[in-house]
Write an enzyme that holds these catalytic residues in place. Structure first.
Site, PDB file in Angstrom:
ATOM      1  N   GLU A 102     -11.609  17.586  -6.179  1.00 42.69           N
ATOM      2  CA  GLU A 102     -10.679  16.403  -6.319  1.00 42.69           C
ATOM      3  C   GLU A 102     -10.349  15.688  -4.965  1.00 42.69           C
ATOM      4  OE1 GLU A 102     -10.112  13.893  -7.954  1.00 42.69           O
ATOM      5  OE2 GLU A 102      -8.601  14.239  -9.581  1.00 42.69           O
ATOM      6  N   ASP A 103      -9.999  14.444  -5.096  1.00 46.16           N
ATOM      7  CA  ASP A 103      -9.588  13.619  -3.859  1.00 46.16           C
ATOM      8  C   ASP A 103      -8.151  13.917  -3.761  1.00 46.16           C
ATOM      9  OD1 ASP A 103      -8.745  12.337  -6.165  1.00 46.16           O
ATOM     10  OD2 ASP A 103      -9.882  10.240  -5.436  1.00 46.16           O
ATOM     11  N   ASP A 106      -1.758  14.372  -8.098  1.00 49.48           N
ATOM     12  CA  ASP A 106      -0.507  13.449  -8.216  1.00 49.48           C
ATOM     13  C   ASP A 106       0.148  14.203  -9.192  1.00 49.48           C
ATOM     14  OD1 ASP A 106       1.304  11.542  -7.746  1.00 49.48           O
ATOM     15  OD2 ASP A 106       0.311  10.061  -8.870  1.00 49.48           O
ATOM     16  N   PHE A 156       1.621   5.345  -2.470  1.00 46.48           N
ATOM     17  CA  PHE A 156       0.322   5.317  -2.971  1.00 46.48           C
ATOM     18  C   PHE A 156      -0.677   5.187  -1.481  1.00 46.48           C
ATOM     19  CE2 PHE A 156      -3.264   3.200  -4.791  1.00 46.48           C
ATOM     20  CZ  PHE A 156      -3.473   3.987  -6.025  1.00 46.48           C
ATOM     21  N   VAL A 157      -1.600   5.938  -1.470  1.00 45.62           N
ATOM     22  CA  VAL A 157      -2.467   6.231  -0.200  1.00 45.62           C
ATOM     23  C   VAL A 157      -3.902   5.609  -0.751  1.00 45.62           C
ATOM     24  CG1 VAL A 157      -1.310   7.839   0.869  1.00 45.62           C
ATOM     25  CG2 VAL A 157      -2.845   8.689  -0.849  1.00 45.62           C
ATOM     26  N   ARG A 169     -11.728   2.138  -0.573  1.00 38.90           N
ATOM     27  CA  ARG A 169     -12.535   3.575  -0.642  1.00 38.90           C
ATOM     28  C   ARG A 169     -13.198   3.693   0.934  1.00 38.90           C
ATOM     29  NH1 ARG A 169     -12.350   5.469  -5.841  1.00 38.90           N
ATOM     30  NH2 ARG A 169     -12.726   3.787  -7.404  1.00 38.90           N
TER      31      ARG A 169
HETATM   32  P1  IMP Z   1      -2.793  12.776 -11.578  1.00 34.49           P
HETATM   33  O1  IMP Z   1      -3.481  12.866 -12.797  1.00 34.49           O
HETATM   34  O2  IMP Z   1      -1.525  11.943 -11.642  1.00 34.49           O
HETATM   35  O3  IMP Z   1      -2.821  14.182 -10.906  1.00 34.49           O
HETATM   36  O4  IMP Z   1      -3.841  11.843 -10.577  1.00 34.49           O
HETATM   37  C1  IMP Z   1      -4.987  12.132 -10.241  1.00 34.49           C
HETATM   38  C2  IMP Z   1      -5.962  10.914 -10.138  1.00 34.49           C
HETATM   39  O5  IMP Z   1      -5.014   9.516  -9.834  1.00 34.49           O
HETATM   40  C3  IMP Z   1      -6.375  11.237  -8.622  1.00 34.49           C
HETATM   41  O6  IMP Z   1      -7.753  11.642  -9.064  1.00 34.49           O
HETATM   42  C4  IMP Z   1      -6.611   9.687  -8.193  1.00 34.49           C
HETATM   43  O7  IMP Z   1      -7.783   9.139  -8.414  1.00 34.49           O
HETATM   44  C5  IMP Z   1      -5.623   8.974  -8.580  1.00 34.49           C
HETATM   45  N1  IMP Z   1      -4.351   8.711  -7.562  1.00 34.49           N
HETATM   46  C6  IMP Z   1      -3.248   9.794  -7.458  1.00 34.49           C
HETATM   47  N2  IMP Z   1      -2.522   9.286  -6.311  1.00 34.49           N
HETATM   48  C7  IMP Z   1      -3.308   8.326  -5.889  1.00 34.49           C
HETATM   49  C8  IMP Z   1      -2.936   7.623  -4.645  1.00 34.49           C
HETATM   50  O8  IMP Z   1      -2.015   7.782  -3.904  1.00 34.49           O
HETATM   51  N3  IMP Z   1      -3.947   6.744  -4.124  1.00 34.49           N
HETATM   52  C9  IMP Z   1      -5.275   6.664  -5.055  1.00 34.49           C
HETATM   53  N4  IMP Z   1      -5.280   7.205  -5.935  1.00 34.49           N
HETATM   54  C10 IMP Z   1      -4.435   8.138  -6.782  1.00 34.49           C
HETATM   55 MG    MG Z   2      -9.515  11.393  -8.240  1.00 34.65          MG
END
Ligand code: IMP
Ligand code: MG
Length: 181
Positions: A102-103, A106, A156-157, A169
């Site tokens: 995963e990238d 959050d 937000f990054v 990207r």
């Molecule tokens: P989560 O479900 O909130 O943990 O979010 C995970 C997904 O949200 C990641 O796979 C990202 O694709 C996207 N995401 C969360 N934070 C960021 C950010 O700061 N920049 C870009 N994408 C984000």
């Molecule tokens: Mg992602």
């Protein structure tokens, strides 16, 4: 003013080093394995996964099957908490050891959903998580990250796979987004 690239939070060199370190950890933790199954979360993590796979295969002669899954949860910069599978995995994961790539983690909703899905629906034997970035301060649901590159602040990054509305990207580093006023 259109959105812009802000402060760099992880440089290109720092990313390369972290990818190398994570590759070494994965190999060292699995000395007897000569094949791996990765599940990469599209679109963001494919940049990281491609580099990680190249590093691993430079360090050891192993076979890596990389399956991609496309999930969506975000509406612009806000997590909705509802995860949708846009494109599923084809490979049978029954009793396999799987590593999610995963990238960024959050809120944790995406990976908590995906880990559960791979274990309960796809019947994987074990599921570990590898994420380049982590935003621990915004976590809403607990997720164990087995391999991690960097913690980033609650901003937000963008870059190195991470997008804002499909833009940025391609940046070789990770930077904060300056949003349009
Ligand atoms: P989560 O479900 O909130 O943990 O979010 C995970 C997904 O949200 C990641 O796979 C990202 O694709 C996207 N995401 C969360 N934070 C960021 C950010 O700061 N920049 C870009 N994408 C984000
Ligand atoms: Mg992602």
């Amino acid at each position: 003013m259109p959105e812009q690239i802000g402060k760099i939070v992880v440089t290109k060199d720092e990313i390369s080093l972290a990818v190398r370190n994570i590759a070494e950890c994965i190999i060292n933790d699995n000395p007897d394995k000569n094949s791996f199954v990765f599940v990469t979360v599209l679109e963001g993590a494919k940049y990281f996964a491609d580099d990680l796979i190249k590093e691993i295969s430079e360090l050891k002669d192993v076979r890596i099957r990389n399956e991609c899954i496309k999930l969506s949860s975000y509406d612009k910069t806000e997590s909705t908490g509802k995860i949708k599978i846009e494109k599923d995995i084809k490979l049978d994961l029954f009793s396999k050891d799987v590593l999610i790539v995963e990238d960024i983690v959050d809120t944790g909703f995406t990976l908590s959903f995906l880990k559960d899905y791979l274990l309960k629906v796809k019947k994987a034997r074990t599921v570990k998580i590898c994420s380049l970035l982590d935003k621990p301060s915004t976590r809403r649901i607990d997720v164990d990250i087995d391999y991690k590159g960097f913690d980033v602040p609650d901003k937000f990054v963008i870059g190195y796979g991470l997008d804002y509305e499909q833009k940025f990207r391609e940046l070789p580093y990770v930077a904060e987004l300056i949003e349009e006023e």
